[in-house]
Design an enzyme around this catalytic site. Structure first.
Site, PDB file in Angstrom:
ATOM      1  N   GLU A 291     -93.390 121.051  57.337  1.00 46.63           N
ATOM      2  CA  GLU A 291     -92.866 120.497  56.082  1.00 46.63           C
ATOM      3  C   GLU A 291     -91.382 120.145  56.181  1.00 46.63           C
ATOM      4  O   GLU A 291     -90.560 120.697  55.436  1.00 46.63           O
ATOM      5  CB  GLU A 291     -93.052 121.522  54.954  1.00 46.63           C
ATOM      6  CG  GLU A 291     -94.469 122.003  54.756  1.00 46.63           C
ATOM      7  CD  GLU A 291     -94.558 123.178  53.776  1.00 46.63           C
ATOM      8  OE1 GLU A 291     -93.511 123.747  53.410  1.00 46.63           O
ATOM      9  OE2 GLU A 291     -95.682 123.538  53.396  1.00 46.63           O
ATOM     10  N   PRO A 292     -90.992 119.269  57.087  1.00 45.20           N
ATOM     11  CA  PRO A 292     -89.570 118.939  57.157  1.00 45.20           C
ATOM     12  C   PRO A 292     -89.117 118.194  55.911  1.00 45.20           C
ATOM     13  O   PRO A 292     -89.857 117.383  55.361  1.00 45.20           O
ATOM     14  CB  PRO A 292     -89.472 118.023  58.386  1.00 45.20           C
ATOM     15  CG  PRO A 292     -90.832 117.465  58.560  1.00 45.20           C
ATOM     16  CD  PRO A 292     -91.805 118.454  57.995  1.00 45.20           C
ATOM     17  N   ARG A 294     -85.025 117.693  55.073  1.00 47.85           N
ATOM     18  CA  ARG A 294     -83.787 116.981  55.451  1.00 47.85           C
ATOM     19  C   ARG A 294     -83.880 116.294  56.805  1.00 47.85           C
ATOM     20  O   ARG A 294     -83.221 115.281  57.027  1.00 47.85           O
ATOM     21  CB  ARG A 294     -82.602 117.933  55.393  1.00 47.85           C
ATOM     22  CG  ARG A 294     -82.337 118.754  56.608  1.00 47.85           C
ATOM     23  CD  ARG A 294     -81.287 119.790  56.360  1.00 47.85           C
ATOM     24  NE  ARG A 294     -81.785 120.803  55.451  1.00 47.85           N
ATOM     25  CZ  ARG A 294     -81.084 121.330  54.456  1.00 47.85           C
ATOM     26  NH1 ARG A 294     -79.850 120.969  54.246  1.00 47.85           N
ATOM     27  NH2 ARG A 294     -81.609 122.243  53.689  1.00 47.85           N
ATOM     28  N   CYS A 363     -64.639 117.441  35.373  1.00 47.88           N
ATOM     29  CA  CYS A 363     -63.648 118.445  34.962  1.00 47.88           C
ATOM     30  C   CYS A 363     -64.019 119.845  35.427  1.00 47.88           C
ATOM     31  O   CYS A 363     -64.338 120.713  34.616  1.00 47.88           O
ATOM     32  CB  CYS A 363     -63.484 118.390  33.456  1.00 47.88           C
ATOM     33  SG  CYS A 363     -62.962 116.760  32.961  1.00 47.88           S
ATOM     34  N   GLU A 364     -64.024 120.044  36.705  1.00 46.44           N
ATOM     35  CA  GLU A 364     -64.286 121.353  37.318  1.00 46.44           C
ATOM     36  C   GLU A 364     -63.485 121.393  38.613  1.00 46.44           C
ATOM     37  O   GLU A 364     -63.513 120.424  39.381  1.00 46.44           O
ATOM     38  CB  GLU A 364     -65.762 121.489  37.720  1.00 46.44           C
ATOM     39  CG  GLU A 364     -66.747 121.333  36.613  1.00 46.44           C
ATOM     40  CD  GLU A 364     -67.573 122.589  36.364  1.00 46.44           C
ATOM     41  OE1 GLU A 364     -67.358 123.608  37.047  1.00 46.44           O
ATOM     42  OE2 GLU A 364     -68.423 122.511  35.469  1.00 46.44           O
ATOM     43  N   TYR A 393     -81.297 116.061  49.519  1.00 42.92           N
ATOM     44  CA  TYR A 393     -80.730 116.919  48.472  1.00 42.92           C
ATOM     45  C   TYR A 393     -79.432 116.324  47.917  1.00 42.92           C
ATOM     46  O   TYR A 393     -78.514 117.046  47.555  1.00 42.92           O
ATOM     47  CB  TYR A 393     -80.511 118.343  49.003  1.00 42.92           C
ATOM     48  CG  TYR A 393     -81.751 118.924  49.660  1.00 42.92           C
ATOM     49  CD1 TYR A 393     -82.861 119.240  48.897  1.00 42.92           C
ATOM     50  CD2 TYR A 393     -81.823 119.126  51.042  1.00 42.92           C
ATOM     51  CE1 TYR A 393     -84.019 119.743  49.490  1.00 42.92           C
ATOM     52  CE2 TYR A 393     -82.979 119.635  51.640  1.00 42.92           C
ATOM     53  CZ  TYR A 393     -84.063 119.939  50.854  1.00 42.92           C
ATOM     54  OH  TYR A 393     -85.204 120.432  51.439  1.00 42.92           O
TER      55      TYR A 393
END
Ligand code: LLP
Length: 435
Positions: A291-292, A294, A363-364, A393
């Site tokens: 199940e690759p 990335r 704003c973080e 992702y």
């Protein structure tokens, strides 16, 4: 996974797919600046040849093993990407009814779809049975009971696989390690074993396989071999108990290089070899599912972003902030895992280099894409940057925080490039709210 601050290479490693031609970066022969001008920024750009190459590399590493590559579509569920992978013969590992919808819509045959995840709702189990997918991966006793109950109501038998938690340390970032007993995933071996009489005695359950997934970005292959060996032993027990087993699913975790590695990750070949050596005691005749996620899409995608401002910060030495139009809303991996992504310049520059933080407008303080990178001192408003290794992702984990409409997506092949997901509009963000 290595942290963003760790081992920052000064040079961006060249990519096979995002190449520098006469000073400027291009993908499949199309200038990235032309894509930015036509589609705007921030935009995810994918290379079709890269997807094909990645799929072929994984299948080659599986070699002569009878196998199915079930792409973990949580890495990137864009329909155009799924359609292309489906055309190459790829199946899917899904974790929700939404992903089931995407996979079947993209033409992935249900017989090549497996369903993982610890919290499948009744309607998701229904949808999986209705679609007649290959197997539901059961991760707990109450889940097995729900599947049996729903199959009974439908007058059918559900194909299931038992996902085992082998208690193997994948030695990766704790957020993406899934094979230890203190994680929520799978069933400890004795508990999986205890379910066999229930499974074999029910006319509504068919034990089609066993499965495990110990984590992502595996830095060494020994834990994988160990987990697959435990799984193989368990598969043998299942067969001996009379189960009609067809598959052994060894999970994902095929690593990809992001460019800041101290030592190279295991090659695909080594990963395939590790699976093979773990399978030595497996019963004959099983199809091996992998199940690759990335490894199929990560390198095929990059995030194209434009500099809005360059700002001098305070502190000693003073920081240089390169404020771009992409943010943690487009690519949350740096903020969430301190993940490293290489930052490339779309147009080459001969200027001297100095450290800079590439940050977004959100704003973080955790809203950064890259910290302390050596970027040209003349970098300025309007310049384009390419955040590499963002195909997995990336867009998939995007949010609309700060009312920022999610980025567009472009797929390029040798002939042309096209928008495969339009940029969301600001108005579309409030479509489901009351007037
Ligand atoms: N199979 C199962 C059951 C999984 O849970 C996963 C990933 C995979 C396969 C695919 O793993 P891969 O081959 O892509 O490593 N958001 C994180 C990754 C989370 C992975 C979750 N499960 C990141 O950005 O690194």
């Amino acid at each position: 996974m290595r942290a963003a601050s760790e081992n920052d290479p000064q040079e961006v490693p060249p990519s096979r797919f995002f190449r520098r031609e006469t000073g400027a970066l291009s993908v499949e022969g199309h200038a990235l600046s032309a894509i930015a001008d036509e589609v705007g920024t921030p935009t995810y750009v994918y290379s079709r040849s890269a997807l094909t190459a990645a799929y072929e590399e994984v299948t080659q590493a599986m070699g002569t093993l009878p196998h199915l590559v079930a792409y973990a579509i949580k890495a990137n569920g864009n329909l155009a990407i799924l359609r292309h992978l489906a055309s190459l013969g790829c199946g899917a590992d899904i974790v929700s009814a939404g992903e089931l919808w995407r996979a079947t819509r993209a033409g992935i045959p249900p017989s090549k779809i497996v369903f993982s995840g610890v919290g499948k709702r009744d309607e998701e189990i229904e949808a999986a049975l209705e679609a007649d997918i290959r197997a539901i991966h059961v991760e707990s006793e109450p889940e097995l009971e729900r599947v049996a109950e729903i199959a009974k109501r439908r007058g059918a038998a559900a194909r299931v696989a038992l996902r085992v938690n082998p208690d193997v340390d994948a030695k990766t970032h704790p957020y993406i390690a899934t094979g230890l007993h203190d994680t929520k995933f799978g069933l400890e071996l004795p508990r999986a074993r205890a379910l066999l009489p229930r499974l074999l005695g029910s006319p509504h359950l068919l034990l089609e396989g066993v499965a495990c997934h110990i984590g992502s970005q595996l830095e060494t292959t020994a834990p994988l071999t160990e987990a697959v060996a435990l799984l193989s032993d368990f598969a043998r027990e299942c067969v001996e108990a009379g189960a009609p087993l067809r598959s052994i699913d060894v999970g994902g975790g095929w690593p990809m290089a992001y460019g800041n590695e101290h030592a190279p990750y295991p090659s695909h070949q080594a990963f395939g070899d590790a699976i093979r050596s773990g399978l030595q005691n497996a019963p004959d005749g099983l199809e091996v599912i992998t199940e690759p996620g990335r490894a199929l899409v990560g390198d095929a995608g990059a995030l194209l972003t434009r500099v809005i401002y360059v700002k001098r910060g305070g502190g000693e030495p003073a920081r240089r902030f390169v404020i771009v139009d992409a943010a943690m809303t487009e690519l949350i991996r740096p903020a969430l895992y301190e993940a490293y992504h290489a930052v490339d310049l779309v147009e080459e520059s001969a200027a001297a280099r100095a450290p800079a933080d590439v940050v977004g407008p959100v704003c973080e303080s955790g809203d950064f894409l890259a910290l302390g990178r050596h970027l040209p001192v003349d970098l300025t408003r309007g310049d384009l940057l390419l955040i590499r290794g963002a195909g997995a992702y990336g867009r998939e984990m995007a949010s609309a925080y700060n009312a920022r409409p999610p980025a567009a997506e472009v797929l390029a092949d040798e002939e042309s490039f096209r928008v495969v997901r339009r940029r969301a509009s600001v108005a579309s963000l409030s479509l489901l709210e009351e007037e």
